[in-house]
Design an enzyme around this catalytic site. Structure first.
Site, PDB file in Angstrom:
ATOM      1  N   ASP A  31       1.120  -0.971  -0.083  1.00  0.00           N
ATOM      2  CA  ASP A  31       0.049   0.030   0.136  1.00  0.00           C
ATOM      3  C   ASP A  31       1.270   0.949  -0.020  1.00  0.00           C
ATOM      4  O   ASP A  31       2.247   0.628   0.857  1.00  0.00           O
ATOM      5  CB  ASP A  31      -1.038  -0.160   1.359  1.00  0.00           C
ATOM      6  N   SER A 124     -16.577  -3.536  -9.878  1.00  0.00           N
ATOM      7  CA  SER A 124     -17.298  -2.772  -9.350  1.00  0.00           C
ATOM      8  C   SER A 124     -18.823  -2.644 -10.150  1.00  0.00           C
ATOM      9  O   SER A 124     -18.692  -3.250 -11.423  1.00  0.00           O
ATOM     10  CB  SER A 124     -17.365  -0.832  -9.511  1.00  0.00           C
ATOM     11  N   ALA A 125     -19.686  -2.678  -9.672  1.00  0.00           N
ATOM     12  CA  ALA A 125     -21.197  -2.978  -9.906  1.00  0.00           C
ATOM     13  C   ALA A 125     -21.466  -1.435 -10.867  1.00  0.00           C
ATOM     14  O   ALA A 125     -21.687  -2.062 -11.751  1.00  0.00           O
ATOM     15  CB  ALA A 125     -22.429  -2.941  -8.957  1.00  0.00           C
ATOM     16  N   TYR A 148     -14.586   6.544 -13.555  1.00  0.00           N
ATOM     17  CA  TYR A 148     -14.227   4.956 -13.116  1.00  0.00           C
ATOM     18  C   TYR A 148     -14.692   4.073 -13.332  1.00  0.00           C
ATOM     19  O   TYR A 148     -13.425   2.728 -13.308  1.00  0.00           O
ATOM     20  CB  TYR A 148     -14.356   5.532 -11.185  1.00  0.00           C
ATOM     21  N   LYS A 152     -12.768   0.652 -14.286  1.00  0.00           N
ATOM     22  CA  LYS A 152     -12.571  -1.112 -13.661  1.00  0.00           C
ATOM     23  C   LYS A 152     -13.154  -1.610 -15.317  1.00  0.00           C
ATOM     24  O   LYS A 152     -12.923  -2.699 -15.091  1.00  0.00           O
ATOM     25  CB  LYS A 152     -13.760  -0.767 -12.939  1.00  0.00           C
ATOM     26  N   PHE A 176     -21.055  -4.551  -4.535  1.00  0.00           N
ATOM     27  CA  PHE A 176     -22.073  -3.897  -5.299  1.00  0.00           C
ATOM     28  C   PHE A 176     -22.240  -2.675  -3.825  1.00  0.00           C
ATOM     29  O   PHE A 176     -20.258  -1.843  -4.536  1.00  0.00           O
ATOM     30  CB  PHE A 176     -23.876  -4.503  -4.704  1.00  0.00           C
ATOM     31  N   ASN A 177     -22.648  -2.355  -2.910  1.00  0.00           N
ATOM     32  CA  ASN A 177     -22.117  -1.167  -2.224  1.00  0.00           C
ATOM     33  C   ASN A 177     -22.338  -1.796  -1.036  1.00  0.00           C
ATOM     34  O   ASN A 177     -22.595  -1.569   0.010  1.00  0.00           O
ATOM     35  CB  ASN A 177     -23.244  -0.121  -2.585  1.00  0.00           C
ATOM     36  N   ASN A 196     -18.787  11.012  -0.110  1.00  0.00           N
ATOM     37  CA  ASN A 196     -19.697  11.192  -1.016  1.00  0.00           C
ATOM     38  C   ASN A 196     -20.269   9.962  -0.780  1.00  0.00           C
ATOM     39  O   ASN A 196     -21.674  10.320  -1.108  1.00  0.00           O
ATOM     40  CB  ASN A 196     -19.318  10.528  -2.048  1.00  0.00           C
ATOM     41  N   ASP A 293     -26.951   9.796 -11.623  1.00  0.00           N
ATOM     42  CA  ASP A 293     -27.671   8.359 -10.449  1.00  0.00           C
ATOM     43  C   ASP A 293     -28.856   8.298 -10.543  1.00  0.00           C
ATOM     44  O   ASP A 293     -29.402   7.855 -11.618  1.00  0.00           O
ATOM     45  CB  ASP A 293     -27.910   9.616  -8.929  1.00  0.00           C
TER      46      ASP A 293
HETATM   47  P1  NAD Z   1      -9.775   2.380  -0.470  1.00  0.00           P
HETATM   48  O1  NAD Z   1      -9.857   4.109  -0.780  1.00  0.00           O
HETATM   49  O2  NAD Z   1     -10.388   2.612   1.008  1.00  0.00           O
HETATM   50  O3  NAD Z   1      -8.363   1.201  -0.620  1.00  0.00           O
HETATM   51  C1  NAD Z   1      -7.922   1.585  -1.781  1.00  0.00           C
HETATM   52  C2  NAD Z   1      -6.819   0.693  -1.655  1.00  0.00           C
HETATM   53  O4  NAD Z   1      -5.026   1.250  -1.938  1.00  0.00           O
HETATM   54  C3  NAD Z   1      -6.225   2.692  -0.059  1.00  0.00           C
HETATM   55  O5  NAD Z   1      -5.318   1.469   1.411  1.00  0.00           O
HETATM   56  C4  NAD Z   1      -4.306   3.163  -0.097  1.00  0.00           C
HETATM   57  O6  NAD Z   1      -4.087   4.009  -0.062  1.00  0.00           O
HETATM   58  C5  NAD Z   1      -4.844   2.370  -1.568  1.00  0.00           C
HETATM   59  N1  NAD Z   1      -4.413   2.703  -2.780  1.00  0.00           N
HETATM   60  C6  NAD Z   1      -4.199   3.826  -3.495  1.00  0.00           C
HETATM   61  N2  NAD Z   1      -3.746   4.305  -4.880  1.00  0.00           N
HETATM   62  C7  NAD Z   1      -2.103   3.150  -4.561  1.00  0.00           C
HETATM   63  C8  NAD Z   1      -1.281   2.718  -5.484  1.00  0.00           C
HETATM   64  N3  NAD Z   1      -1.264   4.188  -6.436  1.00  0.00           N
HETATM   65  N4  NAD Z   1       0.127   1.930  -5.367  1.00  0.00           N
HETATM   66  C9  NAD Z   1      -0.300   1.177  -3.758  1.00  0.00           C
HETATM   67  N5  NAD Z   1      -1.230   1.745  -2.974  1.00  0.00           N
HETATM   68  C10 NAD Z   1      -2.573   2.424  -3.758  1.00  0.00           C
HETATM   69  O7  NAD Z   1     -11.472   1.649  -1.206  1.00  0.00           O
HETATM   70  P2  NAD Z   1     -11.881   0.286  -1.014  1.00  0.00           P
HETATM   71  O8  NAD Z   1     -13.374   0.812  -0.995  1.00  0.00           O
HETATM   72  O9  NAD Z   1     -11.280  -0.224   0.144  1.00  0.00           O
HETATM   73  O10 NAD Z   1     -11.946   0.091  -2.321  1.00  0.00           O
HETATM   74  C11 NAD Z   1     -10.834  -0.795  -2.787  1.00  0.00           C
HETATM   75  C12 NAD Z   1     -11.180  -1.435  -3.680  1.00  0.00           C
HETATM   76  O11 NAD Z   1     -12.458  -2.069  -4.357  1.00  0.00           O
HETATM   77  C13 NAD Z   1     -11.177  -0.542  -5.030  1.00  0.00           C
HETATM   78  O12 NAD Z   1      -9.644  -1.056  -6.242  1.00  0.00           O
HETATM   79  C14 NAD Z   1     -11.736   0.434  -5.877  1.00  0.00           C
HETATM   80  O13 NAD Z   1     -11.904   0.834  -6.498  1.00  0.00           O
HETATM   81  C15 NAD Z   1     -13.697  -1.284  -5.563  1.00  0.00           C
HETATM   82  N6  NAD Z   1     -14.665  -1.063  -4.503  1.00  0.00           N
HETATM   83  C16 NAD Z   1     -14.936   0.392  -4.009  1.00  0.00           C
HETATM   84  C17 NAD Z   1     -15.946   0.088  -3.844  1.00  0.00           C
HETATM   85  C18 NAD Z   1     -16.279   0.355  -2.899  1.00  0.00           C
HETATM   86  O14 NAD Z   1     -17.679   1.502  -2.269  1.00  0.00           O
HETATM   87  N7  NAD Z   1     -16.172   0.948  -1.483  1.00  0.00           N
HETATM   88  C19 NAD Z   1     -17.224  -0.254  -4.985  1.00  0.00           C
HETATM   89  C20 NAD Z   1     -16.852  -1.190  -5.257  1.00  0.00           C
HETATM   90  C21 NAD Z   1     -15.020  -1.420  -5.609  1.00  0.00           C
HETATM   91  C1  WQD Z   2     -26.468   5.294  -2.148  1.00  0.00           C
HETATM   92  C2  WQD Z   2     -27.750   5.923  -2.577  1.00  0.00           C
HETATM   93  C3  WQD Z   2     -27.772   8.301  -3.340  1.00  0.00           C
HETATM   94  C4  WQD Z   2     -25.267  10.373  -0.343  1.00  0.00           C
HETATM   95  C5  WQD Z   2     -21.342   4.821  -5.843  1.00  0.00           C
HETATM   96  C6  WQD Z   2     -19.890   4.566  -6.817  1.00  0.00           C
HETATM   97  C7  WQD Z   2     -19.817   2.878  -7.285  1.00  0.00           C
HETATM   98  C8  WQD Z   2     -19.587   2.061  -5.694  1.00  0.00           C
HETATM   99  C9  WQD Z   2     -20.603   2.319  -4.807  1.00  0.00           C
HETATM  100  C10 WQD Z   2     -17.449   2.014  -6.611  1.00  0.00           C
HETATM  101  C11 WQD Z   2     -27.874   6.653  -3.817  1.00  0.00           C
HETATM  102  C12 WQD Z   2     -27.946   8.288  -2.291  1.00  0.00           C
HETATM  103  C13 WQD Z   2     -26.094   9.087  -1.177  1.00  0.00           C
HETATM  104  C14 WQD Z   2     -25.667  11.649  -0.055  1.00  0.00           C
HETATM  105  C15 WQD Z   2     -27.974  10.313  -0.774  1.00  0.00           C
HETATM  106  N1  WQD Z   2     -18.293   2.614  -5.704  1.00  0.00           N
HETATM  107  N2  WQD Z   2     -27.145   9.803  -1.290  1.00  0.00           N
HETATM  108  N3  WQD Z   2     -27.206  11.087  -0.439  1.00  0.00           N
HETATM  109  O1  WQD Z   2     -23.981   5.978  -6.038  1.00  0.00           O
HETATM  110  O2  WQD Z   2     -25.019   3.850  -4.997  1.00  0.00           O
HETATM  111  O3  WQD Z   2     -22.209   3.839  -5.460  1.00  0.00           O
HETATM  112  O4  WQD Z   2     -20.879   4.023  -4.270  1.00  0.00           O
HETATM  113  O5  WQD Z   2     -16.973   1.083  -7.238  1.00  0.00           O
HETATM  114  O6  WQD Z   2     -19.046   2.859  -8.581  1.00  0.00           O
HETATM  115  O7  WQD Z   2     -21.207   4.836  -7.817  1.00  0.00           O
HETATM  116  O8  WQD Z   2     -23.652   4.988  -3.679  1.00  0.00           O
HETATM  117  O9  WQD Z   2     -23.112   5.384  -1.551  1.00  0.00           O
HETATM  118  O10 WQD Z   2     -23.274   7.405  -3.071  1.00  0.00           O
HETATM  119  O11 WQD Z   2     -25.669   6.471  -3.005  1.00  0.00           O
HETATM  120  O12 WQD Z   2     -29.095  10.260  -1.023  1.00  0.00           O
HETATM  121  O13 WQD Z   2     -25.417  12.355   0.911  1.00  0.00           O
HETATM  122  O14 WQD Z   2     -27.429   6.912  -1.093  1.00  0.00           O
HETATM  123  O15 WQD Z   2     -28.548   8.887  -4.398  1.00  0.00           O
HETATM  124  O16 WQD Z   2     -29.270   6.566  -4.542  1.00  0.00           O
HETATM  125  P1  WQD Z   2     -23.553   4.664  -4.850  1.00  0.00           P
HETATM  126  P2  WQD Z   2     -23.957   6.393  -2.776  1.00  0.00           P
END
Ligand code: NAD
Ligand code: WQD
Length: 336
Positions: A31, A124-125, A148, A152, A176-177, A196, A293
């Site tokens: 990391d 990601s979904a 983004y 993916k 998903f979420n 966010n 959205d």
């Molecule tokens: P996060 O930001 O908490 O974790 C990502 C980690 O990667 C962090 O510790 C960060 O420091 C590290 N990182 C970033 N860039 C780097 C680099 N260039 N080199 C080395 N390390 C690096 O995010 P998360 O929520 O744990 O997500 C993990 C993965 O899952 C990501 O690829 C994200 O896109 C994917 N994902 C997340 C979600 C979500 O909603 N959290 C949903 C779908 C997919």
């Molecule tokens: C959920 C619901 C908003 C914030 C995102 C990324 C997706 C994935 C997961 C990485 C929606 C509503 C939200 C707020 C609200 N990440 N909302 N007020 O948009 O489904 O997904 O995170 O891969 O790629 O797009 O998740 O938690 O932002 O929103 O009303 O302050 O909550 O409109 O309906 P989202 P979210």
């Protein structure tokens, strides 16, 4: 197995470390702490008494990767490291392509350098885009609407082509979420700045850090008018990675898996669950829809159940309660 985990200090990565170490896998973490802190790893160590190695560096740094891979000789890689903010990706597209696409290519090259042929990838979904039908199954057309999402989708293609060329295994997990936190309340999600995502924002309203939640639109074609999502507890998601590592051990080729519960909840349902878990009122105001959205997202998660033997076990009450426990015990996240 010897599992190299990139982005292991992040939200999903840290929970996955706990589950991998719990299954006695040997773990090497990489990391650069771009979106996390070293404190996460000391908390994971305390939680597991687990022995894991760590190397600080960037997944785009070929020389760094090569030396870590040569020392550790992984059987598999679980690749979480990446950037994940949808809005930011539209403002900084090159940075997102660089980390999420070039970083993935560098990981694959490092794997080649030591003959490692199996990777589990965080997709990601969001790659599905506007639903043609719901629930989304893995054959649903892919049409991401953000930079983004496109990073993916492209990374999925690159990993699939790499696996095809060398008889490798690519397990592409479409989350998903993710929400919630570990039951110890010592690791969880701590976004930098204004969250966010819905759950961390709601948690900060409950703790008094923010005044009220803006509900982004209540005129969607859903029962209560607010957006519906398939929220998945991060511990269930972490367990899906253990299942994916086992699946990759016994299979070759590329396989996509949805990782969700198959159940969606509205923003108002999430708020109600959080109020119940925290005993606090969450003031809300309805604002216009957020750009990009959609009304509803929901997984058909049956492939993961049939082929990896994984399904989600934790429900909405656990998601809300664990988020609140984490938030109230760690109001400043990992800062002590
Ligand atoms: P996060 O930001 O908490 O974790 C990502 C980690 O990667 C962090 O510790 C960060 O420091 C590290 N990182 C970033 N860039 C780097 C680099 N260039 N080199 C080395 N390390 C690096 O995010 P998360 O929520 O744990 O997500 C993990 C993965 O899952 C990501 O690829 C994200 O896109 C994917 N994902 C997340 C979600 C979500 O909603 N959290 C949903 C779908 C997919
Ligand atoms: C959920 C619901 C908003 C914030 C995102 C990324 C997706 C994935 C997961 C990485 C929606 C509503 C939200 C707020 C609200 N990440 N909302 N007020 O948009 O489904 O997904 O995170 O891969 O790629 O797009 O998740 O938690 O932002 O929103 O009303 O302050 O909550 O409109 O309906 P989202 P979210």
């Amino acid at each position: 197995m010897r599992v190299l985990v990139t982005g292991g200090a992040g939200y999903i990565g840290s929970h996955t470390l706990v589950e991998l170490l719990g299954q006695a896998h040997e773990v090497q973490v990489i990391d650069n702490f771009d979106n996390s802190s070293p404190e996460v790893l000391s908390r994971v160590r305390k939680l597991t008494n687990g022995d894991m190695s760590f190397a600080e560096g960037d997944v785009r740094d070929d020389g760094f990767l090569r030396s870590v891979f040569e020392d550790f000789q992984p059987d598999q890689v679980v690749h979480f490291a990446g950037l994940k903010a949808v809005g930011e990706s539209m403002e900084k597209p090159l940075e997102y392509y660089d980390v999420n696409v070039r970083g993935t290519m560098a990981i694959l090259r490092a794997m080649d350098s030591v003959g490692c042929r199996k990777i589990v990838f965080s997709s990601s979904a969001t790659v599905y885009g506007e639903p043609v039908y719901l629930p989304y199954d893995e054959d649903h057309p892919v049409a991401p609407e953000s930079v983004y999402g496109r990073t993916k989708m492209i990374a999925e293609h690159i990993i699939g082509d790499w696996a095809q060329a060398n008889g490798g295994t690519a397990v592409l997990l479409r989350y998903f979420n993710p929400v919630g936190a570990h039951s110890s309340a010592t690791i969880g999600e701590h976004p930098q700045g204004v969250p966010n995502n819905l759950m961390p924002f709601v948690a900060q309203v409950a703790s008094g850090k923010r005044e009220r939640l803006s509900i982004f639109g209540d005129d969607y074609d859903t029962p209560d008018g607010t957006g519906r999502r398939d929220y998945i507890h991060v511990v269930d998601l972490a367990c899906a990675h253990v299942a994916a590592v086992n699946y990759a051990h016994g299979n070759t080729g590329t396989r996509h898996f949805n990782v969700g519960t198959g159940q969606s909840y509205s923003v108002r349902e999430m708020v109600a669950a959080f109020e119940k878990a925290s005993g606090r009122e969450i003031p809300c105001v309805v604002t216009p829809r957020r750009k990009g959205d959609i009304a509803e997202m929901k997984a058909d998660a049956s492939r993961a159940k049939h082929e990896m033997g994984w399904e989600a076990k934790l429900g909405l009450a656990d998601m809300a309660a664990s988020t609140w426990e984490w938030q109230s015990n760690n109001p400043d996240g990992y800062e002590k």
